[in-house]
Write a protein that holds these residues in place. Structure first.
Motif, PDB file in Angstrom:
ATOM      1  N   LEU A  11      44.951  39.465  41.157  1.00 32.65           N
ATOM      2  CA  LEU A  11      45.177  38.904  42.483  1.00 32.65           C
ATOM      3  C   LEU A  11      46.609  39.129  42.972  1.00 32.65           C
ATOM      4  N   GLU A  12      47.481  39.555  42.066  1.00 34.21           N
ATOM      5  CA  GLU A  12      48.857  39.874  42.433  1.00 34.21           C
ATOM      6  C   GLU A  12      49.177  41.282  41.907  1.00 34.21           C
TER       7      GLU A  12
ATOM      8  N   CYS B 291      50.862  42.536  38.304  1.00 38.68           N
ATOM      9  CA  CYS B 291      49.968  42.809  37.176  1.00 38.68           C
ATOM     10  C   CYS B 291      48.992  43.913  37.554  1.00 38.68           C
ATOM     11  N   LEU B 292      48.838  44.900  36.655  1.00 36.62           N
ATOM     12  CA  LEU B 292      47.915  46.005  36.918  1.00 36.62           C
ATOM     13  C   LEU B 292      46.502  45.729  36.432  1.00 36.62           C
ATOM     14  N   GLY B 293      46.362  44.853  35.427  1.00 41.23           N
ATOM     15  CA  GLY B 293      45.032  44.572  34.910  1.00 41.23           C
ATOM     16  C   GLY B 293      45.069  43.540  33.803  1.00 41.23           C
ATOM     17  N   TRP B 294      43.931  42.900  33.580  1.00 45.30           N
ATOM     18  CA  TRP B 294      43.773  41.902  32.521  1.00 45.30           C
ATOM     19  C   TRP B 294      42.858  42.474  31.456  1.00 45.30           C
ATOM     20  N   GLY B 295      43.151  42.139  30.200  1.00 50.49           N
ATOM     21  CA  GLY B 295      42.301  42.586  29.105  1.00 50.49           C
ATOM     22  C   GLY B 295      42.284  41.570  27.984  1.00 50.49           C
ATOM     23  N   TRP B 296      41.253  41.680  27.157  1.00 50.79           N
ATOM     24  CA  TRP B 296      41.094  40.784  26.009  1.00 50.79           C
ATOM     25  C   TRP B 296      41.414  41.570  24.743  1.00 50.79           C
ATOM     26  N   TRP B 297      42.283  41.024  23.889  1.00 48.84           N
ATOM     27  CA  TRP B 297      42.779  41.723  22.713  1.00 48.84           C
ATOM     28  C   TRP B 297      42.666  40.839  21.486  1.00 48.84           C
TER      29      TRP B 297
END
Length: 164
Positions: A121-122, A126-132
């Motif tokens: 949303l910003e 931030c370019l992207g969200w991921g789960w690690w």
């Protein structure tokens, strides 16, 4: 800031003592999915802090409680809705800050539940969200983010990071 200067805060004056140094309070979201993976965002390459590096969803307190800040930042940055009762404190890191900046107290909170799927949303931040997986974090990841995740995994509540 020197001596007995006053810091202007909307609707309030905060006086700093002769030896006082203000510390910035940051909040960070520790969210795990059903597979035990941790949510991290890839910071924008033009970010003034840790460009092109993975980091927690985070923000600074703005005349609000730390939990209220976390709830606000999660909604603003990723569209996640978190109820304050679903948040628990899991770790604090105290950092000296970069030269010329204030020290920082970074508070990490686990969200036990939330609604929504992380979305950017910003995009300027931030370019992207991921789960690690906590034991297989992406490179690069902010050093103190790695330290906090390791500490949370073993149940340590506090880390002093970067002090000499």
């Amino acid at each position: 800031m020197s001596g007995d200067e006053e810091v202007s805060v909307p609707n309030r004056r905060v006086e700093c003592g002769t030896r006082g140094v203000l510390n910035v309070v940051g909040v960070h979201l520790y969210a795990e999915d059903s597979r035990g993976r941790v949510l991290l965002g890839l910071r924008h390459p033009d970010s003034p802090y840790a460009p092109s590096t993975h980091h927690f969803l985070a923000g600074h307190c703005e005349q609000e409680s730390a939990v209220a800040c976390l709830v606000r930042e999660a909604r603003e940055e990723a569209g996640l809705v978190i109820h304050p009762d679903d948040v628990e404190f899991v770790h604090a890191l105290h950092l000296p800050g970069a030269p010329g900046t204030c020290p920082r107290m970074q508070m990490v909170f686990r969200a036990r539940r939330w609604t929504g799927t992380p979305e950017v949303l910003e995009p300027d931040k931030c370019l992207g969200w991921g789960w690690w997986h906590p034991h297989d974090l992406p490179d690069p990841t902010v050093d103190y983010t790695r330290a906090a995740i390791r500490a949370i995994q073993i149940g340590h509540l506090y880390t002093e990071f970067g002090w000499t």
